[in-house]
Design an enzyme around this catalytic site. Sequence first.
Site, PDB file in Angstrom:
ATOM      1  CE1 TYR A   1      12.348  38.027  51.226  1.00 50.27           C
ATOM      2  CE2 TYR A   1      12.084  39.661  49.492  1.00 50.27           C
ATOM      3  CZ  TYR A   1      11.983  39.292  50.816  1.00 50.27           C
ATOM      4  OH  TYR A   1      11.536  40.196  51.749  1.00 50.27           O
TER       5      TYR A   1
ATOM      6  CE1 TYR B   1      12.428  40.023  43.087  1.00 55.98           C
ATOM      7  CE2 TYR B   1      12.157  41.974  41.709  1.00 55.98           C
ATOM      8  CZ  TYR B   1      12.073  40.606  41.869  1.00 55.98           C
ATOM      9  OH  TYR B   1      11.651  39.818  40.834  1.00 55.98           O
TER      10      TYR B   1
ATOM     11  N   GLY C   1       5.367  28.423  42.600  1.00 58.40           N
ATOM     12  CA  GLY C   1       5.144  29.848  42.321  1.00 58.40           C
ATOM     13  C   GLY C   1       4.330  30.059  41.052  1.00 58.40           C
ATOM     14  CD  GLN C   2       2.401  35.382  39.758  1.00 56.26           C
ATOM     15  OE1 GLN C   2       1.352  35.591  39.145  1.00 56.26           O
ATOM     16  NE2 GLN C   2       3.315  36.312  39.929  1.00 56.26           N
TER      17      GLN C   2
ATOM     18  CE  LYS D   1      15.237  37.496  40.042  1.00 56.48           C
ATOM     19  NZ  LYS D   1      15.039  36.014  40.145  1.00 56.48           N
TER      20      LYS D   1
ATOM     21  CD1 TRP E   1       6.044  45.033  35.203  1.00 50.77           C
ATOM     22  CD2 TRP E   1       4.083  45.971  34.664  1.00 50.77           C
ATOM     23  NE1 TRP E   1       6.184  46.411  35.254  1.00 50.77           N
ATOM     24  CE2 TRP E   1       5.015  47.005  34.920  1.00 50.77           C
ATOM     25  CE3 TRP E   1       2.782  46.316  34.290  1.00 50.77           C
ATOM     26  CZ2 TRP E   1       4.673  48.355  34.826  1.00 50.77           C
ATOM     27  CZ3 TRP E   1       2.450  47.663  34.180  1.00 50.77           C
ATOM     28  CH2 TRP E   1       3.383  48.661  34.456  1.00 50.77           C
TER      29      TRP E   1
ATOM     30  CG  ASP F   1      15.580  26.886  51.592  1.00 51.49           C
ATOM     31  OD1 ASP F   1      16.150  27.616  50.754  1.00 51.49           O
ATOM     32  OD2 ASP F   1      15.267  27.266  52.739  1.00 51.49           O
TER      33      ASP F   1
ATOM     34  CB  THR G   1      13.145  40.968  37.509  1.00 50.43           C
ATOM     35  OG1 THR G   1      12.259  42.076  37.546  1.00 50.43           O
ATOM     36  CG2 THR G   1      14.416  41.354  38.256  1.00 50.43           C
ATOM     37  CG  ASP G   2      10.364  44.208  34.692  1.00 51.80           C
ATOM     38  OD1 ASP G   2      10.467  43.398  35.643  1.00 51.80           O
ATOM     39  OD2 ASP G   2       9.388  44.976  34.587  1.00 51.80           O
TER      40      ASP G   2
HETATM   41  N1  LIG Z   1       6.153  38.299  39.632  1.00 54.39           N
HETATM   42  C1  LIG Z   1       6.615  39.174  38.761  1.00 54.39           C
HETATM   43  O1  LIG Z   1       5.959  40.177  38.430  1.00 54.39           O
HETATM   44  C2  LIG Z   1       7.966  38.961  38.114  1.00 54.39           C
HETATM   45  C3  LIG Z   1       8.423  39.905  37.205  1.00 54.39           C
HETATM   46  C4  LIG Z   1       9.667  39.713  36.610  1.00 54.39           C
HETATM   47  C5  LIG Z   1      10.428  38.609  36.923  1.00 54.39           C
HETATM   48  N2  LIG Z   1       9.975  37.720  37.836  1.00 54.39           N
HETATM   49  C6  LIG Z   1      10.850  36.594  38.179  1.00 54.39           C
HETATM   50  O2  LIG Z   1      10.240  35.378  37.782  1.00 54.39           O
HETATM   51  C7  LIG Z   1      10.588  34.341  38.701  1.00 54.39           C
HETATM   52  C8  LIG Z   1       9.329  33.660  39.221  1.00 54.39           C
HETATM   53  O3  LIG Z   1       8.471  34.651  39.758  1.00 54.39           O
HETATM   54  P1  LIG Z   1       7.008  34.316  40.220  1.00 54.39           P
HETATM   55  O4  LIG Z   1       6.169  35.499  39.893  1.00 54.39           O
HETATM   56  O5  LIG Z   1       6.599  32.960  39.767  1.00 54.39           O
HETATM   57  O6  LIG Z   1       7.262  34.332  41.791  1.00 54.39           O
HETATM   58  P2  LIG Z   1       6.443  33.653  42.972  1.00 54.39           P
HETATM   59  O7  LIG Z   1       5.048  33.376  42.563  1.00 54.39           O
HETATM   60  O8  LIG Z   1       6.720  34.483  44.176  1.00 54.39           O
HETATM   61  O9  LIG Z   1       7.192  32.253  43.104  1.00 54.39           O
HETATM   62  C9  LIG Z   1       8.467  32.139  43.647  1.00 54.39           C
HETATM   63  C10 LIG Z   1       8.514  30.802  44.330  1.00 54.39           C
HETATM   64  O10 LIG Z   1       9.817  30.651  44.899  1.00 54.39           O
HETATM   65  C11 LIG Z   1       9.639  30.044  46.161  1.00 54.39           C
HETATM   66  N3  LIG Z   1      10.794  30.293  47.006  1.00 54.39           N
HETATM   67  C12 LIG Z   1      11.106  31.396  47.737  1.00 54.39           C
HETATM   68  N4  LIG Z   1      12.246  31.204  48.405  1.00 54.39           N
HETATM   69  C13 LIG Z   1      12.673  29.948  48.090  1.00 54.39           C
HETATM   70  C14 LIG Z   1      13.770  29.169  48.470  1.00 54.39           C
HETATM   71  N5  LIG Z   1      14.673  29.632  49.338  1.00 54.39           N
HETATM   72  N6  LIG Z   1      13.891  27.933  47.951  1.00 54.39           N
HETATM   73  C15 LIG Z   1      12.973  27.444  47.107  1.00 54.39           C
HETATM   74  N7  LIG Z   1      11.899  28.119  46.712  1.00 54.39           N
HETATM   75  C16 LIG Z   1      11.755  29.366  47.196  1.00 54.39           C
HETATM   76  C17 LIG Z   1       8.402  30.666  46.713  1.00 54.39           C
HETATM   77  O11 LIG Z   1       7.877  29.873  47.762  1.00 54.39           O
HETATM   78  P3  LIG Z   1       7.220  30.578  49.067  1.00 54.39           P
HETATM   79  O12 LIG Z   1       6.088  31.385  48.545  1.00 54.39           O
HETATM   80  O13 LIG Z   1       6.848  29.411  49.904  1.00 54.39           O
HETATM   81  O14 LIG Z   1       8.316  31.409  49.668  1.00 54.39           O
HETATM   82  C18 LIG Z   1       7.504  30.684  45.487  1.00 54.39           C
HETATM   83  O15 LIG Z   1       6.783  29.486  45.343  1.00 54.39           O
HETATM   84  C19 LIG Z   1      11.446  35.007  39.776  1.00 54.39           C
HETATM   85  O16 LIG Z   1      12.791  34.834  39.433  1.00 54.39           O
HETATM   86  C20 LIG Z   1      11.098  36.473  39.670  1.00 54.39           C
HETATM   87  O17 LIG Z   1      12.155  37.283  40.108  1.00 54.39           O
HETATM   88  C21 LIG Z   1       8.742  37.855  38.429  1.00 54.39           C
END
Ligand SMILES: NC(=O)c1ccc[n+]([C@@H]2O[C@H](COP(=O)([O-])OP(=O)(O)OC[C@H]3O[C@@H](n4cnc5c(N)ncnc54)[C@H](OP(=O)(O)O)[C@@H]3O)[C@@H](O)[C@H]2O)c1
Length: 307
Positions: free
Chosen positions: A78, A142, A27-28, A146, A167, A53, A118-119
């Site tokens: 997710y 969502y 992921g990111q 969380k 964000w 998973d 998350t925020d």
């Molecule tokens: N993105 C935002 O703006 C944001 C903001 C605040 C907090 N966060 C938090 O930061 C964290 C990382 O976010 P991110 O932006 O890096 O998200 P992301 O890019 O969507 O990455 C999440 C990763 O988790 C994987 N994943 C999903 N279901 C899974 C499972 N059952 N087992 C193992 N891996 C699984 C996804 O794989 P697939 O794509 O193959 O499903 C993806 O590679 C999360 O906890 C998110 O809630 C994100």
Amino acid sequence: MRGGGAQDEALAQMSAKTGLLVFGGGGQIGHELCRATHRSGLGVTGLGHAEVDITRIDDVLKAVGESRPAVVVNAAAYTRVDQAESEPDAAFTVNRDGARHVAEACREAGAALIHLSTDYVFDGTKPAAYDEDDAVNPLGVYAKSKEAGERAVREALDRHVILRTSWVFGAKGGNFVKAMLRAAGEGDELRVVDDQFGCPTPAKQVAEAILAMAPAVAGGKSGTFHFSAAGRTSWHGFAKEIFVRRREITGQPSPSLRPVATADRPAPAPRPANSELDCSRLAATFGVAQRRWRHGLVDVLNELLKA
Ligand SMILES: NC(=O)c1ccc[n+]([C@@H]2O[C@H](COP(=O)([O-])OP(=O)(O)OC[C@H]3O[C@@H](n4cnc5c(N)ncnc54)[C@H](OP(=O)(O)O)[C@@H]3O)[C@@H](O)[C@H]2O)c1
């Protein structure tokens, strides 16, 4: 970073073998964390969704048990905020149950956990930045999943850090920056919400913060913390900056951007009107300073536009 005996010992232990084990390594944030950890010389194992998973407890126990890391980072989630409204079971299975599995596996293996959150656990009614002691009140599915994940981690494991961020954007994965660049290519006027405020945060800055915190977390520091980049803006303000910087890099003219109210651009999931995070506890505890998101934006745009 603050020094200290337990922390130095933890750092030595982290350097020796697999320092960090990262779930959600594709992921990111997970991707940037693996990159940054490699650069630092610490051992890191990044596991993508296809490898483990987190909804499968036996696989999680096996991965943590075999790797025996000092610190596990749960960046797997997710994250499809709008889609979660129509598939709550999927969101809760990953974000609550998966988080619990990771925490339980850490407890079994004697590892510490940094769990990302998350925020969006806040309802956005506070006019100022949210600190860690503010009451949570998640609005959508969502966000609720969380928040449930945070509680599951606290219940299952003492040695944890819950790190809320906001964000997030990077060159890898889906995010607002990439959505704006794509939409600009379609040529129409872009209508972007200007009454939701928060702090855009480069995934790389989150990764660097985690890396800086990890030895102290391995050494026993725990609790809930906030980390975002510095600078509050609206989605419209963020979009404006993306196109100003794109023009500087590529010479391409900016598309027409129209600020609109959330009510005029309805989305399936409700979102907080304000989700700025107060990050002073993290700075005081781990010595991690915030940097401005605009700097990180230029790096990400360079990576995306010059690729
Ligand atoms: N993105 C935002 O703006 C944001 C903001 C605040 C907090 N966060 C938090 O930061 C964290 C990382 O976010 P991110 O932006 O890096 O998200 P992301 O890019 O969507 O990455 C999440 C990763 O988790 C994987 N994943 C999903 N279901 C899974 C499972 N059952 N087992 C193992 N891996 C699984 C996804 O794989 P697939 O794509 O193959 O499903 C993806 O590679 C999360 O906890 C998110 O809630 C994100």
